[in-house]
Design an enzyme around this catalytic site. Structure first.
Site, mmCIF file in Angstrom:
data_model
loop_
_atom_site.group_PDB
_atom_site.id
_atom_site.type_symbol
_atom_site.label_atom_id
_atom_site.label_comp_id
_atom_site.label_asym_id
_atom_site.label_seq_id
_atom_site.Cartn_x
_atom_site.Cartn_y
_atom_site.Cartn_z
ATOM 1 N N THR A 5 -8.672 -17.491 23.539
ATOM 2 C CA THR A 5 -9.662 -16.560 24.066
ATOM 3 C C THR A 5 -10.209 -17.086 25.385
ATOM 4 O O THR A 5 -10.290 -18.302 25.590
ATOM 5 C CB THR A 5 -10.828 -16.334 23.085
ATOM 6 O OG1 THR A 5 -11.692 -15.330 23.612
ATOM 7 C CG2 THR A 5 -11.644 -17.602 22.848
ATOM 8 N N ASP A 66 -8.358 -9.915 18.732
ATOM 9 C CA ASP A 66 -8.585 -8.748 19.584
ATOM 10 C C ASP A 66 -9.530 -7.813 18.834
ATOM 11 O O ASP A 66 -9.401 -7.624 17.619
ATOM 12 C CB ASP A 66 -7.293 -8.014 19.935
ATOM 13 C CG ASP A 66 -7.507 -7.126 21.158
ATOM 14 O OD1 ASP A 66 -7.814 -7.661 22.241
ATOM 15 O OD2 ASP A 66 -7.404 -5.884 21.038
ATOM 16 N N THR A 67 -10.493 -7.292 19.571
ATOM 17 C CA THR A 67 -11.563 -6.511 18.956
ATOM 18 C C THR A 67 -11.758 -5.209 19.707
ATOM 19 O O THR A 67 -11.665 -5.177 20.936
ATOM 20 C CB THR A 67 -12.872 -7.326 18.976
ATOM 21 O OG1 THR A 67 -12.706 -8.481 18.155
ATOM 22 C CG2 THR A 67 -14.050 -6.510 18.455
ATOM 23 N N TYR A 148 -21.020 -4.983 23.311
ATOM 24 C CA TYR A 148 -21.729 -3.771 22.874
ATOM 25 C C TYR A 148 -22.814 -4.059 21.837
ATOM 26 O O TYR A 148 -23.364 -3.125 21.244
ATOM 27 C CB TYR A 148 -20.723 -2.774 22.284
ATOM 28 C CG TYR A 148 -19.663 -2.314 23.263
ATOM 29 C CD1 TYR A 148 -19.888 -1.212 24.086
ATOM 30 C CD2 TYR A 148 -18.442 -2.975 23.367
ATOM 31 C CE1 TYR A 148 -18.922 -0.785 24.990
ATOM 32 C CE2 TYR A 148 -17.462 -2.558 24.266
ATOM 33 C CZ TYR A 148 -17.712 -1.471 25.067
ATOM 34 O OH TYR A 148 -16.760 -1.046 25.957
ATOM 35 N N LYS A 169 -25.351 -11.760 11.983
ATOM 36 C CA LYS A 169 -24.188 -11.081 12.574
ATOM 37 C C LYS A 169 -22.897 -11.708 12.043
ATOM 38 O O LYS A 169 -22.006 -11.012 11.577
ATOM 39 C CB LYS A 169 -24.221 -11.167 14.113
ATOM 40 C CG LYS A 169 -22.971 -10.513 14.718
ATOM 41 C CD LYS A 169 -22.825 -10.615 16.228
ATOM 42 C CE LYS A 169 -21.466 -10.042 16.642
ATOM 43 N NZ LYS A 169 -21.109 -10.267 18.042
HETATM 44 P P1 ITT Z 1 -10.317 -12.432 24.956
HETATM 45 O O1 ITT Z 1 -9.264 -11.367 25.016
HETATM 46 O O2 ITT Z 1 -10.171 -13.474 26.018
HETATM 47 O O3 ITT Z 1 -10.473 -13.025 23.591
HETATM 48 P P2 ITT Z 1 -12.114 -10.234 25.557
HETATM 49 O O4 ITT Z 1 -13.556 -10.192 25.996
HETATM 50 O O5 ITT Z 1 -11.076 -9.603 26.428
HETATM 51 O O6 ITT Z 1 -11.762 -11.752 25.254
HETATM 52 P P3 ITT Z 1 -11.398 -8.390 23.413
HETATM 53 O O7 ITT Z 1 -10.343 -7.806 24.258
HETATM 54 O O8 ITT Z 1 -11.056 -8.765 22.028
HETATM 55 O O9 ITT Z 1 -12.056 -9.665 24.112
HETATM 56 O O10 ITT Z 1 -12.700 -7.487 23.260
HETATM 57 C C1 ITT Z 1 -12.886 -6.304 23.897
HETATM 58 C C2 ITT Z 1 -14.328 -6.075 24.225
HETATM 59 O O11 ITT Z 1 -14.998 -5.643 23.052
HETATM 60 C C3 ITT Z 1 -15.119 -7.283 24.713
HETATM 61 O O12 ITT Z 1 -14.974 -7.494 26.094
HETATM 62 C C4 ITT Z 1 -16.533 -6.865 24.352
HETATM 63 O O13 ITT Z 1 -17.054 -5.988 25.320
HETATM 64 C C5 ITT Z 1 -16.326 -6.068 23.070
HETATM 65 N N1 ITT Z 1 -16.590 -6.907 21.905
HETATM 66 C C6 ITT Z 1 -15.712 -7.725 21.251
HETATM 67 N N2 ITT Z 1 -16.317 -8.329 20.222
HETATM 68 C C7 ITT Z 1 -17.598 -7.923 20.229
HETATM 69 C C8 ITT Z 1 -18.722 -8.203 19.435
HETATM 70 O O14 ITT Z 1 -18.667 -9.056 18.431
HETATM 71 N N3 ITT Z 1 -19.874 -7.592 19.724
HETATM 72 C C9 ITT Z 1 -19.969 -6.725 20.747
HETATM 73 N N4 ITT Z 1 -18.964 -6.408 21.558
HETATM 74 C C10 ITT Z 1 -17.775 -7.005 21.303
#
Ligand code: ITT
Length: 190
Positions: A5, A66-67, A148, A169
Site C-alpha cells: 500500500t 483494495d477498497t 470518506y 472503526k
Molecule cells: P493503496 O492502493 O496504495 O493501498 P489507495 O488510497 O489507492 O491506497 P484504495 O484504492 O484501496 O486505496 O482505496 C480507494 C479509496 O477509498 C481511498 O483513496 C479512500 O478515499 C477510500 N477509502 C479506502 N478505505 C477507506 C476507509 O477505511 N475509510 C474511508 N475511505 C476509505
C-alpha cells in the site's frame, strides 16, 4: 510480509488490527517507490493486481487491500473508482465534496465499504473480503480516519467513522473484517 500500500492511513490501521504478532514491511522498505497500476474493473481484480505486482518484483510473500465505497443510489459508485472519484489524484476532500454533491436531494443514502485483501504466499493466491453497511450523512462530521470516513455512518451507530475512536472503526470496519480473515487463515495454515 510486505503490505502493498502507498496509503499511510491504511498501514496504520492494519498494524493496529493485526497487532504485535505480525511484522509488516512497507513498499518503500521493499524498494518499490513507483505507483502500482490499479486499472482492473473490480475491487478484487485491483487487490490481486497490486499483490501480483509486488510478488513479481520481489518474490516475497505479500498482501494488498483494495477498497471501494458503494452507494446504492449511485448504482454502486464510486466503487472501484473511489480513490479517483473527483480528480486523477487521491484528493480525499474533493472526493467527499463530489459525493455530497451527487447525493443532493437524495433521501435513500444506504452504502457500504467493501475491502478485498489479496494474499500471495509461496506463489499461491488467496482473497478475503470484508464489508460494513451504513449510510452517507448529509454533511461531514469528525476529524479522525481518512477518505470518506467523515461521511460514513455505520449501521447501529450515530457517529461517523471519523467521529468514532479508531478501535471501534477497526473492530467493525470492512478492513478490520477482511484483515482478521487473513490473520485467521495464516494462523490455521502456517
Ligand atoms: P493503496 O492502493 O496504495 O493501498 P489507495 O488510497 O489507492 O491506497 P484504495 O484504492 O484501496 O486505496 O482505496 C480507494 C479509496 O477509498 C481511498 O483513496 C479512500 O478515499 C477510500 N477509502 C479506502 N478505505 C477507506 C476507509 O477505511 N475509510 C474511508 N475511505 C476509505
Amino acid at each position: 510480509m510486505i503490505f502493498a500500500t502507498n496509503n499511510a492511513h491504511k498501514l496504520e490501521e492494519v498494524r493496529a488490527i493485526l497487532g504485535e504478532g505480525f511484522s509488516l514491511t512497507t513498499l518503500r522498505e521493499a524498494g518499490i517507490t513507483e505507483d502500482i497500476p490499479e486499472n482492473e474493473p473490480t475491487i478484487e481484480g485491483n487487490a490481486l493486481a497490486k499483490a501480483r505486482y509486488v510478488w513479481n518484483k520481489t518474490g516475497a510473500d505479500c498482501f494488498a487491500d483494495d477498497t471501494g465505497l458503494e452507494v446504492d443510489a449511485l448504482g454502486g459508485a464510486p466503487g472501484v473508482h473511489s480513490a479517483r472519484y473527483a480528480t486523477d489524484g487521491h484528493d480525499f476532500a474533493a472526493n467527499r465534496t463530489k459525493l455530497l454533491h451527487e447525493l443532493e436531494g437524495v433521501e435513500e443514502r444506504t452504502a457500504r465499504f467493501r475491502t478485498v485483501v489479496a494474499l500471495i504466499i509461496d506463489g499461491e493466491e488467496h482473497t478475503f473480503e470484508g464489508t460494513v453497511e451504513g449510510i452517507i450523512t448529509h454533511e461531514e462530521r469528525g476529524e479522525g480516519g481518512f477518505g470518506y470516513d467523515a461521511l460514513f455512518q455505520p449501521d447501529g451507530y450515530t457517529q461517523t467513522f471519523a467521529e468514532l475512536p479508531a478501535e471501534v472503526k477497526n473492530d467493525i470496519s470492512h478492513r478490520g473484517r477482511a484483515m482478521r480473515l487473513l490473520a485467521e487463515w495464516l494462523h490455521n495454515n502456517r
